[in-house]
Design a protein around this motif. Structure first.
Motif, mmCIF file in Angstrom:
data_model
loop_
_atom_site.group_PDB
_atom_site.id
_atom_site.type_symbol
_atom_site.label_atom_id
_atom_site.label_comp_id
_atom_site.label_asym_id
_atom_site.label_seq_id
_atom_site.Cartn_x
_atom_site.Cartn_y
_atom_site.Cartn_z
ATOM 1 N N THR A 5 -9.917 -38.716 -20.998
ATOM 2 C CA THR A 5 -10.971 -38.884 -20.005
ATOM 3 C C THR A 5 -11.581 -37.584 -19.508
ATOM 4 O O THR A 5 -12.309 -37.591 -18.541
ATOM 5 C CB THR A 5 -10.441 -39.659 -18.789
ATOM 6 O OG1 THR A 5 -9.367 -38.918 -18.224
ATOM 7 C CG2 THR A 5 -10.004 -41.057 -19.160
ATOM 8 N N THR A 13 -3.696 -42.153 -17.851
ATOM 9 C CA THR A 13 -3.163 -43.479 -18.125
ATOM 10 C C THR A 13 -3.927 -44.492 -17.307
ATOM 11 O O THR A 13 -4.021 -44.359 -16.083
ATOM 12 C CB THR A 13 -1.665 -43.538 -17.766
ATOM 13 O OG1 THR A 13 -0.974 -42.505 -18.487
ATOM 14 C CG2 THR A 13 -1.074 -44.891 -18.131
ATOM 15 N N ILE A 14 -4.461 -45.492 -17.975
ATOM 16 C CA ILE A 14 -5.176 -46.566 -17.302
ATOM 17 C C ILE A 14 -4.237 -47.761 -17.228
ATOM 18 O O ILE A 14 -3.669 -48.179 -18.238
ATOM 19 C CB ILE A 14 -6.492 -46.902 -18.023
ATOM 20 C CG1 ILE A 14 -7.409 -45.680 -17.948
ATOM 21 C CG2 ILE A 14 -7.138 -48.137 -17.417
ATOM 22 C CD1 ILE A 14 -8.735 -45.843 -18.628
ATOM 23 N N PHE A 57 -8.966 -51.934 -12.784
ATOM 24 C CA PHE A 57 -8.013 -50.955 -13.297
ATOM 25 C C PHE A 57 -7.855 -49.765 -12.357
ATOM 26 O O PHE A 57 -8.692 -49.517 -11.498
ATOM 27 C CB PHE A 57 -8.470 -50.436 -14.670
ATOM 28 C CG PHE A 57 -8.550 -51.513 -15.709
ATOM 29 C CD1 PHE A 57 -7.423 -51.908 -16.407
ATOM 30 C CD2 PHE A 57 -9.749 -52.147 -15.970
ATOM 31 C CE1 PHE A 57 -7.494 -52.924 -17.356
ATOM 32 C CE2 PHE A 57 -9.834 -53.163 -16.915
ATOM 33 C CZ PHE A 57 -8.696 -53.548 -17.614
ATOM 34 N N VAL A 59 -6.557 -45.449 -12.650
ATOM 35 C CA VAL A 59 -6.273 -44.361 -13.586
ATOM 36 C C VAL A 59 -5.353 -43.363 -12.902
ATOM 37 O O VAL A 59 -5.543 -42.995 -11.744
ATOM 38 C CB VAL A 59 -7.566 -43.692 -14.121
ATOM 39 C CG1 VAL A 59 -8.380 -43.045 -13.016
ATOM 40 C CG2 VAL A 59 -7.256 -42.687 -15.219
ATOM 41 N N THR A 69 -10.088 -45.774 -9.352
ATOM 42 C CA THR A 69 -9.983 -47.227 -9.525
ATOM 43 C C THR A 69 -11.340 -47.809 -9.859
ATOM 44 O O THR A 69 -12.385 -47.238 -9.539
ATOM 45 C CB THR A 69 -9.466 -47.930 -8.247
ATOM 46 O OG1 THR A 69 -10.402 -47.712 -7.187
ATOM 47 C CG2 THR A 69 -8.093 -47.442 -7.843
ATOM 48 N N PHE A 104 -12.855 -39.366 -15.311
ATOM 49 C CA PHE A 104 -12.038 -40.515 -14.931
ATOM 50 C C PHE A 104 -12.883 -41.771 -14.715
ATOM 51 O O PHE A 104 -12.495 -42.865 -15.111
ATOM 52 C CB PHE A 104 -11.214 -40.210 -13.672
ATOM 53 C CG PHE A 104 -10.173 -39.150 -13.883
ATOM 54 C CD1 PHE A 104 -9.092 -39.367 -14.729
ATOM 55 C CD2 PHE A 104 -10.266 -37.931 -13.226
ATOM 56 C CE1 PHE A 104 -8.128 -38.391 -14.922
ATOM 57 C CE2 PHE A 104 -9.305 -36.950 -13.413
ATOM 58 C CZ PHE A 104 -8.238 -37.172 -14.265
ATOM 59 N N LEU A 108 -12.608 -45.369 -16.708
ATOM 60 C CA LEU A 108 -12.460 -46.667 -16.039
ATOM 61 C C LEU A 108 -13.551 -47.635 -16.485
ATOM 62 O O LEU A 108 -13.269 -48.815 -16.736
ATOM 63 C CB LEU A 108 -12.497 -46.476 -14.522
ATOM 64 C CG LEU A 108 -11.252 -45.836 -13.915
ATOM 65 C CD1 LEU A 108 -11.536 -45.355 -12.498
ATOM 66 C CD2 LEU A 108 -10.086 -46.810 -13.943
ATOM 67 N N ALA A 111 -12.741 -48.836 -19.955
ATOM 68 C CA ALA A 111 -11.617 -49.781 -19.941
ATOM 69 C C ALA A 111 -12.086 -51.158 -19.487
ATOM 70 O O ALA A 111 -11.708 -52.181 -20.068
ATOM 71 C CB ALA A 111 -10.502 -49.270 -19.035
#
Length: 183
Positions: A5, A13-14, A57, A59, A69, A104, A108, A111
């Motif tokens: 990211t 990590t998501i 989600f 992160v 988020t 980030f 997100l 994702a």
């Protein structure tokens, strides 16, 4: 799930938002948007709704600190005849101030869109998505104000910042009021 990211190739990590303590999410949102954030129009649009777990989600950075988020909510566009049409409100997309512009938020968004595509490929209905944000940023994912000119919000908003995307957008009413899903 991990995602690259940032330009420095930091691994983040998501995780599902539901795996994060709600008070931590609230603290992050306060830092990103300020403690008066609940007065914003976007909060009125989704008032009383729970976020959609499958599309929401968080992160964590390389040190496993919560840095961002994304939440998605069921809302409706109610046409002139009072008929609600379901759609998904994307946001808030939040990253702590000191970690913004590191990718980030992009991670997100990717994702969430990947999860939405997986759900659609598994037979779940695909809903148009709407958000209040900058077209320069969200346009890369197909969000545009082209279809939202006749849409209204339950509070002040800048029409050029009311953006929508998705295949189901073509079936949406050209005019209506956005608000919580009551169906």
């Amino acid at each position: 799930m991990t995602a690259d990211t940032s330009s420095e190739a930091e691994t983040a990590t998501i995780i599902p938002l539901s795996a994060v303590e709600p008070s931590m999410v609230e603290a992050l949102l306060d830092r990103a948007f300020g403690p008066d954030r609940h007065a914003r129009t976007a909060y009125r649009m989704r008032m009383g709704m729970e976020c959609l777990d499958a599309l929401s989600f968080a992160v964590l950075d390389a040190e496993e600190m919560l840095v961002g988020t994304i939440q998605c909510y069921p809302i409706a566009l109610t046409d002139r005849e009072g008929r609600p049409v379901p759609l998904v409100m994307v946001g808030p997309v939040a990253v702590v101030p000191e970690r913004q512009n590191e990718g980030f938020g992009q991670g997100l968004m990717m994702a969430m869109l990947d999860a939405e595509a997986r759900l659609a490929s598994d037979g779940s209905p695909s809903f148009a998505q709407v958000l209040i944000g900058d077209a320069d940023y969200y346009g890369r994912w197909g969000f545009t104000a082209a279809a939202t000119g006749g849409w209204h919000c339950p509070g002040p908003f800048e029409p050029e910042r009311l953006l929508a995307r998705g295949a189901a957008l073509s079936a949406m009413p050209s005019e209506g009021m956005l608000g919580p899903w009551q169906g």
